[in-house]
Design a protein around this motif. Structure first.
Motif, PDB file in Angstrom:
ATOM      1  N   TYR A 276       0.757  -1.270  -0.129  1.00 43.84           N
ATOM      2  CA  TYR A 276      -0.024   0.134   0.219  1.00 43.84           C
ATOM      3  C   TYR A 276       0.851   1.334   0.126  1.00 43.84           C
ATOM      4  CZ  TYR A 276      -4.008  -2.961   1.260  1.00 43.84           C
ATOM      5  OH  TYR A 276      -4.803  -4.169   1.403  1.00 43.84           O
ATOM      6  N   GLY A 277       0.292   2.365  -0.635  1.00 39.83           N
ATOM      7  CA  GLY A 277       1.002   3.576  -0.674  1.00 39.83           C
ATOM      8  C   GLY A 277       0.710   4.499   0.463  1.00 39.83           C
ATOM      9  N   ILE A 278       1.679   5.488   0.549  1.00 41.98           N
ATOM     10  CA  ILE A 278       1.624   6.136   1.991  1.00 41.98           C
ATOM     11  C   ILE A 278       0.242   6.830   2.422  1.00 41.98           C
ATOM     12  CG2 ILE A 278       2.820   8.186   0.960  1.00 41.98           C
ATOM     13  CD1 ILE A 278       4.180   8.850   3.573  1.00 41.98           C
ATOM     14  N   HIS A 279      -0.254   7.322   1.117  1.00 39.37           N
ATOM     15  CA  HIS A 279      -1.604   7.968   1.069  1.00 39.37           C
ATOM     16  C   HIS A 279      -2.798   7.251   1.664  1.00 39.37           C
ATOM     17  CE1 HIS A 279       0.122  11.725  -0.509  1.00 39.37           C
ATOM     18  NE2 HIS A 279       0.871  11.098  -1.606  1.00 39.37           N
ATOM     19  N   PHE A 280      -2.726   5.784   1.236  1.00 39.57           N
ATOM     20  CA  PHE A 280      -3.718   4.929   1.569  1.00 39.57           C
ATOM     21  C   PHE A 280      -3.676   4.828   2.921  1.00 39.57           C
ATOM     22  CE2 PHE A 280      -5.011   0.530   2.165  1.00 39.57           C
ATOM     23  CZ  PHE A 280      -6.668   0.886   1.829  1.00 39.57           C
ATOM     24  N   VAL A 281      -2.239   4.410   3.404  1.00 39.04           N
ATOM     25  CA  VAL A 281      -1.985   3.945   4.690  1.00 39.04           C
ATOM     26  C   VAL A 281      -2.426   5.066   5.811  1.00 39.04           C
ATOM     27  CG1 VAL A 281      -0.345   3.480   6.429  1.00 39.04           C
ATOM     28  CG2 VAL A 281      -0.044   2.476   4.128  1.00 39.04           C
ATOM     29  N   ARG A 282      -2.006   6.365   5.312  1.00 42.86           N
ATOM     30  CA  ARG A 282      -2.451   7.395   6.359  1.00 42.86           C
ATOM     31  C   ARG A 282      -3.849   7.693   6.331  1.00 42.86           C
ATOM     32  NH1 ARG A 282       2.159  12.182   6.126  1.00 42.86           N
ATOM     33  NH2 ARG A 282       3.851  10.903   7.059  1.00 42.86           N
ATOM     34  N   SER A 284      -6.449   5.344   5.812  1.00 41.11           N
ATOM     35  CA  SER A 284      -6.848   4.351   6.678  1.00 41.11           C
ATOM     36  C   SER A 284      -6.510   4.632   8.251  1.00 41.11           C
ATOM     37  CB  SER A 284      -6.150   2.994   6.240  1.00 41.11           C
ATOM     38  OG  SER A 284      -6.423   2.798   4.841  1.00 41.11           O
ATOM     39  N   ILE A 285      -5.710   5.246   8.477  1.00 34.76           N
ATOM     40  CA  ILE A 285      -5.301   5.527   9.693  1.00 34.76           C
ATOM     41  C   ILE A 285      -6.259   6.575  10.385  1.00 34.76           C
ATOM     42  CG2 ILE A 285      -3.416   6.238  11.567  1.00 34.76           C
ATOM     43  CD1 ILE A 285      -1.546   4.873   9.613  1.00 34.76           C
ATOM     44  N   ASN A 287      -9.098   7.393   9.411  1.00 35.11           N
ATOM     45  CA  ASN A 287     -10.403   6.840   9.568  1.00 35.11           C
ATOM     46  C   ASN A 287     -10.645   5.824  10.453  1.00 35.11           C
ATOM     47  OD1 ASN A 287     -11.575   8.950   7.599  1.00 35.11           O
ATOM     48  ND2 ASN A 287     -10.965   7.438   5.698  1.00 35.11           N
ATOM     49  N   LYS A 288      -9.321   5.465  11.167  1.00 30.72           N
ATOM     50  CA  LYS A 288      -9.491   4.482  12.288  1.00 30.72           C
ATOM     51  C   LYS A 288      -9.850   3.097  11.464  1.00 30.72           C
ATOM     52  CE  LYS A 288      -9.967   7.486  16.273  1.00 30.72           C
ATOM     53  NZ  LYS A 288     -10.679   7.616  17.293  1.00 30.72           N
ATOM     54  N   ARG A 289      -9.533   2.873  10.293  1.00 33.73           N
ATOM     55  CA  ARG A 289      -9.958   1.468   9.549  1.00 33.73           C
ATOM     56  C   ARG A 289      -8.634   0.767   9.612  1.00 33.73           C
ATOM     57  NH1 ARG A 289     -13.534   2.259   4.410  1.00 33.73           N
ATOM     58  NH2 ARG A 289     -13.715   0.105   4.840  1.00 33.73           N
ATOM     59  N   TYR A 290      -7.962   0.370  10.833  1.00 38.85           N
ATOM     60  CA  TYR A 290      -6.771  -0.313  10.944  1.00 38.85           C
ATOM     61  C   TYR A 290      -6.806  -1.713  10.218  1.00 38.85           C
ATOM     62  CZ  TYR A 290      -6.584   3.173  14.589  1.00 38.85           C
ATOM     63  OH  TYR A 290      -6.295   4.237  15.113  1.00 38.85           O
ATOM     64  N   ASN A 291      -8.158  -2.451  10.205  1.00 34.15           N
ATOM     65  CA  ASN A 291      -8.075  -3.635   9.710  1.00 34.15           C
ATOM     66  C   ASN A 291      -7.818  -3.732   8.283  1.00 34.15           C
ATOM     67  OD1 ASN A 291     -10.679  -1.991   9.367  1.00 34.15           O
ATOM     68  ND2 ASN A 291     -11.545  -3.816   8.574  1.00 34.15           N
ATOM     69  N   LEU A 292      -8.151  -2.626   7.490  1.00 36.48           N
ATOM     70  CA  LEU A 292      -7.727  -2.545   5.986  1.00 36.48           C
ATOM     71  C   LEU A 292      -6.139  -2.992   5.912  1.00 36.48           C
ATOM     72  CD1 LEU A 292      -9.628   0.448   4.619  1.00 36.48           C
ATOM     73  CD2 LEU A 292     -10.348  -1.947   4.603  1.00 36.48           C
ATOM     74  N   LEU A 293      -5.315  -2.530   7.007  1.00 34.47           N
ATOM     75  CA  LEU A 293      -3.687  -2.570   6.806  1.00 34.47           C
ATOM     76  C   LEU A 293      -3.234  -3.986   7.450  1.00 34.47           C
ATOM     77  CD1 LEU A 293      -2.947   1.033   7.845  1.00 34.47           C
ATOM     78  CD2 LEU A 293      -3.438   0.050   5.825  1.00 34.47           C
ATOM     79  N   TRP A 294      -4.147  -4.742   8.140  1.00 36.40           N
ATOM     80  CA  TRP A 294      -3.648  -5.723   8.961  1.00 36.40           C
ATOM     81  C   TRP A 294      -2.889  -6.800   7.993  1.00 36.40           C
ATOM     82  CZ3 TRP A 294      -8.391  -6.560  12.353  1.00 36.40           C
ATOM     83  CH2 TRP A 294      -8.386  -5.364  13.473  1.00 36.40           C
ATOM     84  N   PHE A 319      -4.733   0.071  17.502  1.00 37.10           N
ATOM     85  CA  PHE A 319      -4.311   1.274  17.868  1.00 37.10           C
ATOM     86  C   PHE A 319      -3.328   1.604  16.732  1.00 37.10           C
ATOM     87  CE2 PHE A 319      -1.604  -2.094  19.569  1.00 37.10           C
ATOM     88  CZ  PHE A 319      -0.535  -1.927  19.073  1.00 37.10           C
ATOM     89  N   LYS A 320      -3.104   3.106  16.781  1.00 34.71           N
ATOM     90  CA  LYS A 320      -2.472   3.671  15.398  1.00 34.71           C
ATOM     91  C   LYS A 320      -0.981   2.853  15.425  1.00 34.71           C
ATOM     92  CE  LYS A 320      -4.015   8.543  15.095  1.00 34.71           C
ATOM     93  NZ  LYS A 320      -3.689   9.719  15.148  1.00 34.71           N
ATOM     94  N   PRO A 321      -0.585   2.809  14.007  1.00 34.10           N
ATOM     95  CA  PRO A 321       0.874   2.468  13.860  1.00 34.10           C
ATOM     96  C   PRO A 321       1.850   3.160  14.640  1.00 34.10           C
ATOM     97  CG  PRO A 321      -0.240   2.392  11.907  1.00 34.10           C
ATOM     98  CD  PRO A 321      -1.030   3.012  12.664  1.00 34.10           C
ATOM     99  N   THR A 322       2.942   2.678  15.236  1.00 38.14           N
ATOM    100  CA  THR A 322       3.670   3.787  16.270  1.00 38.14           C
ATOM    101  C   THR A 322       4.876   4.514  15.784  1.00 38.14           C
ATOM    102  OG1 THR A 322       4.595   1.277  16.847  1.00 38.14           O
ATOM    103  CG2 THR A 322       2.574   2.080  18.146  1.00 38.14           C
ATOM    104  N   TYR A 323       5.125   4.214  14.416  1.00 34.99           N
ATOM    105  CA  TYR A 323       6.254   4.762  13.731  1.00 34.99           C
ATOM    106  C   TYR A 323       5.683   5.271  12.582  1.00 34.99           C
ATOM    107  CZ  TYR A 323      11.047   4.833  11.772  1.00 34.99           C
ATOM    108  OH  TYR A 323      12.025   5.281  11.145  1.00 34.99           O
ATOM    109  N   LYS A 324       6.241   6.510  11.775  1.00 34.93           N
ATOM    110  CA  LYS A 324       7.380   7.308  12.617  1.00 34.93           C
ATOM    111  C   LYS A 324       6.541   8.666  12.879  1.00 34.93           C
ATOM    112  CE  LYS A 324      11.846   9.638  11.559  1.00 34.93           C
ATOM    113  NZ  LYS A 324      12.934   9.467  10.491  1.00 34.93           N
ATOM    114  N   PHE A 325       7.002   9.359  14.034  1.00 34.73           N
ATOM    115  CA  PHE A 325       6.439  10.479  14.239  1.00 34.73           C
ATOM    116  C   PHE A 325       7.329  11.589  14.294  1.00 34.73           C
ATOM    117  CE2 PHE A 325       3.144   7.605  15.719  1.00 34.73           C
ATOM    118  CZ  PHE A 325       2.074   7.932  15.624  1.00 34.73           C
ATOM    119  N   ASP A 326       6.871  12.869  14.017  1.00 34.99           N
ATOM    120  CA  ASP A 326       7.658  13.766  14.524  1.00 34.99           C
ATOM    121  C   ASP A 326       7.873  13.803  15.938  1.00 34.99           C
ATOM    122  OD1 ASP A 326       7.780  14.674  11.788  1.00 34.99           O
ATOM    123  OD2 ASP A 326       6.145  16.221  12.028  1.00 34.99           O
TER     124      ASP A 326
END
Length: 549
Positions: A276-282, A284-285, A287-294, A319-326
């Protein structure tokens, strides 16, 4: 005593009907009534079981009564299983994994350790850190003294009644275990190990650090890992993970990592979200649709293919992916990065890099042999109570992840190897005595010692004073022994203290007393007060003479 045959039982029960079977629902109350009369009650219960066995032999699977009897027997076994479970112990475990990015400890970790939780008290904290500052000056200093993170957690947890049980460090990897005092005599055979995987096994910037122990007689192991980074290194991560799992502890009769009853593996495992590309991943996050990324999580995909991973369990990634944050924010990677040739690098795609897995040995064995697992044969089980990230911590580009577990275990050790207590009232004004008794199986040594600790002591070497059990022994009989401590070694100010017996052969505390008070040395305190008064009375004169100049 007359024998009781199954034929007699069958004749007595030949007229069993559905109404009779309904009366079996009162099995529990009647059994309790029988058992209250002692051995005669048990005999009557055995007779009724014999009657039931004879009836079962005569029942066809097609009979209407068959299903009812089966349900009633299931209920009886459930009741008996609950009775056995009542003797089990629940051990509450809170596990932390955090890539701290060489940062110093934060001001507060109340939410991270759930110190304000209204639930049951945590029995053990397991804290796994990655990328602890390991610059040469920091690392050499930490070799001579406790590192800042260890000091920080000891400062937080020791006033709450936790002692640092063990720790192990390999460069930036640090694993700390803290436990309530009451459990110390039942934790034995503590061993540590580390495995380097960086630079083909010659460098410790990546790898795993491990602590194992016997917890109430059960072999439990904790493994903190830091695996290779970057999307394309999935195979290297899996190879390194498998290598770490294959490590062996030094010493006799210590099981291999995978032979422990329970194994926890956690850390910055660095698995990413593939395809998945970065835009789709972000999106999904957001919208809290984490299951789309599992399904595209590399670890989830590997668990379906790699045999060594299929036995591991993980909680749901809710929960949100834990990396990478400012830094100091909950915003994903917005910084512009420059590559070697000054072109902008892509922003890092969010990923669940920080994970907690566990494996229960008996579950794996029974599942492989029988295809199912029967709870009756289990002596330890693991229940995940929560699995969350903590977004409020921003000292690194990773968010910490915690898992709170309930370990239900049948204690295989029920009594400490040593019981000890202070003799009489203790005072700093005179020599004092310690009385203790040891179990026959204690592997005693001339190097065993009894330490006097403040109630909020931090670790096993944080004693006020100690006495050698052999050199300082003053009396002995078959039931107990006495050891003395000199008044010169007792703190003059007194206070609340504990006594702990340390076994040199087992390298652990095998006995601990209840807290007790030591009365202060009134003579010395009186002298100090007199000196303070004299000093205070002389101050006006000194001030006046000073003002004259």
């Amino acid at each position: 005593m007359a024998s009781f045959s199954s034929e007699d039982a069958f004749q007595d029960s030949a007229a069993l009907s559905l109404n009779d079977v309904e009366s079996l629902h009162s099995f529990r109350s009647r059994s309790a009534s029988f058992s209250s009369t002692g051995s005669s009650g048990r005999l009557q219960l055995r007779q009724r079981v014999a009657q039931l066995m004879a009836c079962v032999e005569d029942i066809s699977s097609d009979d209407e009564i068959h299903e009812e009897v089966s349900r009633t027997l299931d209920e009886a076994f459930r009741i008996w299983g609950k009775k056995l479970k009542d003797k089990w112990q629940e051990f509450r475990l809170h596990l932390v994994t955090w890539n701290v990015g060489t940062a110093s400890p934060p001001p507060d970790v109340t939410s991270l350790l759930q110190l304000n939780s209204l639930g049951p008290t945590v029995d053990m904290y397991v804290i796994g850190l990655q990328e602890v500052n390991s610059r040469i000056t920091n690392f050499l200093s930490d070799l001579a003294f406790d590192d800042p993170w260890s000091i920080f957690f000891m400062t937080v947890l020791s006033p709450l009644g936790y002692i640092k049980l063990s720790s192990v460090r390999m460069q930036g990897l640090l694993l700390l275990l803290f436990v309530k005092h009451v459990h110390l005599p039942f934790i034995r055979d503590i061993h540590t190990h580390y495995t380097r995987t960086g630079l083909y096994g010659y460098w410790g910037n990546k790898g795993g650090v491990t602590i194992r122990m016997s917890l109430y007689g059960h072999a439990v192991c904790f493994m903190n890992c830091h695996l290779p980074a970057h999307m394309e290194n999935t195979e290297q991560r899996l190879d390194d993970f498998e290598k770490i799992l294959e490590m062996q502890f030094e010493g006799e009769n210590i099981p291999s990592t995978l032979d422990h009853d329970v194994l926890f593996c956690f850390g910055d495992l660095n698995f990413r979200i593939a395809d998945y590309g970065i835009h789709f991943v972000r999106e999904s996050i957001n919208n809290k649709r984490y299951n789309l990324l599992w399904e595209k999580d590399q670890l989830n995909m590997a668990k379906k293919k790699e045999a060594f991973l299929q036995e591991f369990i993980e909680g749901p990634l809710q929960f949100k992916p834990t990396y990478k944050f400012d830094l100091y924010s909950d915003v994903y990677d917005t910084r512009e990065q420059k590559s070697l040739f000054w072109f902008n690098e892509k922003k890092r795609k969010p990923a669940w890099t920080d994970r907690i897995l566990w494996r229960v040995k008996n579950l794996c064995q029974h599942a492989s042999k029988e295809g199912e697992f029967t709870e009756e044969e289990q002596t330890i089980s693991v229940t995940l109570n929560n699995y969350i990230s903590h977004m409020s911590y921003g000292i690194s580009d990773h968010k910490p992840v915690t898992g709170t577990f309930g370990l239900e275990l049948k204690p295989l050790l029920s009594h400490p190897l040593v019981t000890l207590n202070p003799e009489g009232e203790w005072s700093a004004e005179h020599d004092v005595l310690i009385s203790y008794s040891a179990a026959p199986e204690l592997p005693s040594s001339a190097w065993d010692w009894i330490g006097l600790f403040k109630v909020a002591f931090r670790h096993v070497n944080d004693y006020v004073t100690y006495a050698w059990v052999e050199d300082d022994e003053i009396s002995s009989n078959k039931d107990s022994k006495q050891v003395y401590m000199s008044a010169a070694e007792i703190p003059d100010m007194g206070g609340e203290f504990l006594l702990c017996y340390y076994s040199n052969n087992l390298q652990s505390i095998v006995g601990i007393s209840q807290p007790f008070q030591i009365q202060p040395n009134r003579t010395l305190i009186g002298k100090d007060l007199t000196q303070e008064e004299n000093s205070w009375m002389q101050k006006p004169d000194n001030l006046e003479s000073h003002d004259e100049f």
